[in-house]
Design a protein around this motif. Structure first.
Motif, PDB file in Angstrom:
ATOM      1  N   UNK A   3       5.055 -35.373  23.980  1.00 55.99           N
ATOM      2  CA  UNK A   3       5.165 -36.290  25.107  1.00 55.99           C
ATOM      3  C   UNK A   3       4.794 -35.584  26.410  1.00 55.99           C
ATOM      4  N   UNK A   4       4.490 -36.399  27.427  1.00 52.47           N
ATOM      5  CA  UNK A   4       4.372 -35.910  28.794  1.00 52.47           C
ATOM      6  C   UNK A   4       5.528 -36.476  29.605  1.00 52.47           C
ATOM      7  N   UNK A   5       6.141 -35.614  30.415  1.00 45.40           N
ATOM      8  CA  UNK A   5       7.174 -36.037  31.349  1.00 45.40           C
ATOM      9  C   UNK A   5       6.616 -35.835  32.755  1.00 45.40           C
ATOM     10  N   UNK A   6       6.493 -36.925  33.502  1.00 43.66           N
ATOM     11  CA  UNK A   6       5.895 -36.888  34.828  1.00 43.66           C
ATOM     12  C   UNK A   6       6.989 -36.916  35.898  1.00 43.66           C
ATOM     13  N   UNK A   7       6.865 -36.023  36.893  1.00 43.24           N
ATOM     14  CA  UNK A   7       7.819 -35.944  37.993  1.00 43.24           C
ATOM     15  C   UNK A   7       7.180 -36.496  39.268  1.00 43.24           C
ATOM     16  N   UNK A   8       7.926 -37.347  39.993  1.00 46.08           N
ATOM     17  CA  UNK A   8       7.407 -38.007  41.196  1.00 46.08           C
ATOM     18  C   UNK A   8       8.372 -37.842  42.359  1.00 46.08           C
ATOM     19  N   UNK A   9       7.863 -37.519  43.568  1.00 45.56           N
ATOM     20  CA  UNK A   9       8.725 -37.483  44.755  1.00 45.56           C
ATOM     21  C   UNK A   9       9.054 -38.887  45.255  1.00 45.56           C
ATOM     22  N   UNK A  10       9.961 -38.957  46.199  1.00 48.18           N
ATOM     23  CA  UNK A  10      10.467 -40.230  46.693  1.00 48.18           C
ATOM     24  C   UNK A  10       9.354 -41.158  47.181  1.00 48.18           C
ATOM     25  N   UNK A  11       8.371 -40.626  47.888  1.00 47.79           N
ATOM     26  CA  UNK A  11       7.321 -41.465  48.466  1.00 47.79           C
ATOM     27  C   UNK A  11       6.431 -42.118  47.423  1.00 47.79           C
ATOM     28  N   UNK A  12       6.438 -41.591  46.198  1.00 45.27           N
ATOM     29  CA  UNK A  12       5.580 -42.133  45.141  1.00 45.27           C
ATOM     30  C   UNK A  12       6.264 -43.233  44.346  1.00 45.27           C
ATOM     31  N   UNK A  65      13.639 -36.935  42.762  1.00 49.72           N
ATOM     32  CA  UNK A  65      12.615 -37.482  43.650  1.00 49.72           C
ATOM     33  C   UNK A  65      12.888 -37.091  45.101  1.00 49.72           C
ATOM     34  N   UNK A  66      14.148 -37.114  45.507  1.00 50.47           N
ATOM     35  CA  UNK A  66      14.507 -36.720  46.870  1.00 50.47           C
ATOM     36  C   UNK A  66      14.257 -35.240  47.094  1.00 50.47           C
ATOM     37  N   UNK A  67      14.557 -34.423  46.087  1.00 50.09           N
ATOM     38  CA  UNK A  67      14.313 -32.988  46.194  1.00 50.09           C
ATOM     39  C   UNK A  67      12.820 -32.686  46.311  1.00 50.09           C
ATOM     40  N   UNK A  68      12.005 -33.343  45.486  1.00 46.84           N
ATOM     41  CA  UNK A  68      10.561 -33.133  45.537  1.00 46.84           C
ATOM     42  C   UNK A  68       9.977 -33.648  46.855  1.00 46.84           C
ATOM     43  N   UNK A 113      -1.591 -38.749  42.225  1.00 51.99           N
ATOM     44  CA  UNK A 113      -2.302 -38.400  40.997  1.00 51.99           C
ATOM     45  C   UNK A 113      -1.734 -37.111  40.407  1.00 51.99           C
ATOM     46  N   UNK A 114      -2.043 -36.871  39.131  1.00 47.52           N
ATOM     47  CA  UNK A 114      -1.597 -35.666  38.431  1.00 47.52           C
ATOM     48  C   UNK A 114      -2.750 -34.668  38.440  1.00 47.52           C
ATOM     49  N   UNK A 115      -2.709 -33.763  39.399  1.00 50.07           N
ATOM     50  CA  UNK A 115      -3.828 -32.859  39.636  1.00 50.07           C
ATOM     51  C   UNK A 115      -4.185 -32.043  38.402  1.00 50.07           C
ATOM     52  N   UNK A 116      -3.177 -31.613  37.660  1.00 52.82           N
ATOM     53  CA  UNK A 116      -3.419 -30.705  36.537  1.00 52.82           C
ATOM     54  C   UNK A 116      -3.300 -31.406  35.183  1.00 52.82           C
ATOM     55  N   UNK A 162       3.280 -34.982  40.176  1.00 53.53           N
ATOM     56  CA  UNK A 162       2.190 -35.680  40.853  1.00 53.53           C
ATOM     57  C   UNK A 162       1.974 -35.128  42.259  1.00 53.53           C
ATOM     58  N   UNK A 163       0.818 -35.437  42.796  1.00 50.60           N
ATOM     59  CA  UNK A 163       0.386 -34.926  44.099  1.00 50.60           C
ATOM     60  C   UNK A 163      -0.203 -36.082  44.903  1.00 50.60           C
TER      61      UNK A 163
END
Length: 317
Positions: A133-142, A14-17, A100-103, A87-88
């Motif tokens: 399955x879906x694996x969702x990646x989120x940055x720190x702010x999310x 999350x910190x990297x994103x 949200x997940x744009x794609x 996510x974006x």
């Protein structure tokens, strides 16, 4: 150690994103997936094996296979085929924003990627029953802490593709792509990696180079690990328990179940004997998490009781 990784890695990711979320060129899902796979590689002494295909191919991002090779009836397994999405952020004129997940409905026609994933898994690729399955990646702010019955939004969260495919078929509106739309049924990386340790010594690892020695009361020696309860039945039970209430209500007859007759190619991988032919058939990066635990062992019910505790919570691991 493995559970610590499962809790730490999503925070680090999350910190990297977060660092590049406002840049024109962002880290793609493939980068996050590669980092996750590389992070798992040193954990082989815990029963975790990572294999990469000879060539990069499209489709689902990775396979995770939980295996109990000593289970009666030829062993058992649960195979997960995982597609990742990042996510974006959407900023609004009033200064607020949402994620949200744009794609999420990617493909031509819209939503076809999800349908392809589900159809491919349903066809039992390589002769193995498969759960997509879906694996969702989120940055720190999310990220958000858990609130009431809502689980936390972490650097990594997981949902069953079965819950997604019908929503995105033919394309979906922005409100259906919002992170908040999917949060109720989120699983965490720790749901997949935090398991009890059972009193079953792991088989000796294949010979490698010099290893770290530890000072014991009797002198120097190598650190040994007990077996982690990666039993496919327990994995299936935790996934069933972790699905959101709405998803279970909409699909009450569905249950994740393990499968029997572990393929020989997976047994060879567990034994460190992957052949050139085995590697040539790999379509995606693969993680195999194996245990010596069987349903008949006294520790199985103890491990099951631990699984039924609050999900995401470390038991003995």
């Amino acid at each position: 150690m493995l559970c610590e990784f499962a809790n730490r890695f999503p925070r680090d990711l999350a910190q990297l994103l977060e660092r590049n979320r406002r840049l024109t060129r962002n880290f793609r899902e493939e980068t996050a997936t590669d980092l996750l796979m590389m992070g798992l590689m040193p954990l082989q002494p815990l029963g975790v094996r990572v294999d990469f295909p000879d060539e990069k191919v499209t489709g689902a991002d990775m396979d995770w296979i939980y295996a109990a090779p000593h289970e009666v009836g030829g062993g058992s397994y649960l195979r997960l085929m995982i597609q990742s999405k990042r996510c974006k952020e959407q900023r609004l004129k009033n200064g607020s924003s949402y994620w949200y997940y744009d794609h999420l409905d990617h493909g031509t026609p819209k939503g076809s990627q999800s349908q392809t994933l589900v159809n491919h898994a349903a066809a039992s690729p390589d002769g193995m029953a498969t759960l997509p399955l879906y694996m969702f990646y989120h940055p720190q702010s999310a990220l958000q802490r858990p609130v009431g019955a809502l689980p936390a939004i972490e650097g990594i969260n997981i949902r069953l593709a079965r819950d997604v495919v019908g929503i995105v078929a033919g394309g979906c509106k922005r409100k259906e792509k919002k992170v908040s739309r999917w949060r109720a049924g989120f699983m965490s990386l720790s749901d997949l990696l935090c398991w009890p340790v059972v009193d079953l010594p792991s088989p000796p690892s294949p010979p490698v180079g010099p290893t770290t020695e530890f000072l014991l009361p009797s002198g120097f020696g190598e650190l040994s690990y007990l077996s982690i309860a990666f039993h496919p039945d327990l994995i299936a039970e935790r996934i069933n328990l972790s699905r959101g209430v709405a998803a279970r209500a909409a699909d009450p007859d569905f249950q994740v179940r393990s499968s029997g007759e572990l393929p020989d190619s997976i047994r060879r991988a567990i034994a460190g004997e992957v052949t050139d032919k085995d590697r040539a058939t790999l379509q995606r990066p693969r993680v195999i998490l194996s245990t010596q635990l069987t349903r008949e062992h006294p520790s199985f019910e103890q491990a099951r009781a631990a699984v039924r505790r609050r999900r995401g919570r470390s038991a003995s691991n």
